[in-house]
Design an enzyme around this catalytic site. Structure first.
Site, mmCIF file in Angstrom:
data_model
loop_
_atom_site.group_PDB
_atom_site.id
_atom_site.type_symbol
_atom_site.label_atom_id
_atom_site.label_comp_id
_atom_site.label_asym_id
_atom_site.label_seq_id
_atom_site.Cartn_x
_atom_site.Cartn_y
_atom_site.Cartn_z
ATOM 1 N N ASP A 1 -60.791 2.213 -10.909
ATOM 2 C CA ASP A 1 -59.907 3.009 -11.759
ATOM 3 C C ASP A 1 -58.494 2.884 -11.203
ATOM 4 O OD1 ASP A 1 -60.307 4.622 -9.497
ATOM 5 O OD2 ASP A 1 -60.346 6.498 -10.640
ATOM 6 N N TYR B 1 -54.833 3.305 -9.424
ATOM 7 C CA TYR B 1 -54.374 3.986 -8.219
ATOM 8 C C TYR B 1 -53.986 5.423 -8.585
ATOM 9 C CZ TYR B 1 -53.816 -0.600 -5.918
ATOM 10 O OH TYR B 1 -54.019 -1.839 -5.357
ATOM 11 N N PHE C 1 -55.547 -3.345 -9.183
ATOM 12 C CA PHE C 1 -55.077 -3.673 -7.830
ATOM 13 C C PHE C 1 -53.567 -3.885 -7.718
ATOM 14 C CE2 PHE C 1 -59.565 -5.111 -7.736
ATOM 15 C CZ PHE C 1 -60.025 -4.334 -6.687
ATOM 16 N N HIS D 1 -66.119 -4.900 -1.332
ATOM 17 C CA HIS D 1 -64.833 -4.439 -1.850
ATOM 18 C C HIS D 1 -63.739 -4.696 -0.807
ATOM 19 C CE1 HIS D 1 -61.770 -1.690 -3.439
ATOM 20 N NE2 HIS D 1 -62.407 -1.804 -4.591
#
Length: 217
Positions: A62, A64, A75, A184
């Site tokens: 989702d 930031y 990102f 991740h």
């Protein structure tokens, strides 16, 4: 939203579930000034990367939750905002894999315009509250986006980082697409398989083997 996305997603856009999702995000932006990203960036990933040009998909979770960071691309952050920790690790892996990234700070817009779909599974969030908009209807919508890429594009590299992204693999036709999985890039997990995954060179090798230009990471 680009026309070809609208056409591909039309069955989803005509559902009652999407009507409820639209009502949710319209209420959120109208009533909650801390809804992120800015509303004009809500569908930036689809606007900047048309379906017909999509060659790589990178999935995020989702936006930031820190104000000033999210701008609609998974990102990515715009200058002068410094790259957050996960993005710093992504840029570190790129440097180790293919050389220094050709982006301005942490702004990944140049990737999107080359055909990299930087898609979050959830497109909005309340500031300072990660996953606060989970379960509001975004996940079925973005699943439909992933299925549209799988069904309508001939050969795409999907980069799935972390358990939540890996869970999307069943939506993808592995007989015609490349599915790359790793931990991740978060500092909590990057050392468990993200560093050294070489996804960026592997995605480019896949594209070049099929007559596509590589991504300039």
């Amino acid at each position: 939203m680009k026309t070809d996305w609208r056409d591909a997603l039309l069955p989803t856009l005509r559902t009652e579930a999407f009507d409820r999702l639209r009502a949710f995000w319209e209420r959120a932006y109208a009533a909650d000034p801390e809804t992120l990203p800015p509303q004009d960036c809500l569908f930036a990933a689809l606007r900047l990367c048309p379906l017909a040009k999509t060659r790589v998909v990178i999935l995020g979770q989702d936006p930031y939750p820190t104000p000033g960071q999210a701008h609609g691309l998974a990102f990515s952050v715009r200058p002068p905002t410094p790259p957050p920790p996960s993005l710093r690790n992504i840029l570190r892996e790129i440097a180790d894999d293919v050389g220094p990234a050709h982006v301005s700070g942490g702004d990944l817009t140049p990737w999107a315009t080359q055909g990299v779909l930087l898609l979050n599974a959830i497109l909005t969030v309340h500031a300072h509250a990660p996953l606060s908009h989970a379960g509001k209807g975004w996940e079925p919508f973005t699943d439909a986006v992933i299925r549209a890429v799988s069904e309508r594009r001939p050969h795409v590299a999907f980069l799935l980082w972390g358990a939540k992204a890996k869970a999307k693999a069943p939506l993808i036709d592995a007989s015609k697409h490349l599915i790359l999985t790793a931990a991740h890039p978060s500092p909590l997990s990057a050392h468990n398989g993200f560093f050294g995954c070489r996804h960026f060179s592997r995605a480019n090798a896949w594209l070049e083997a099929r007559g596509e230009a590589p991504i300039v990471w």
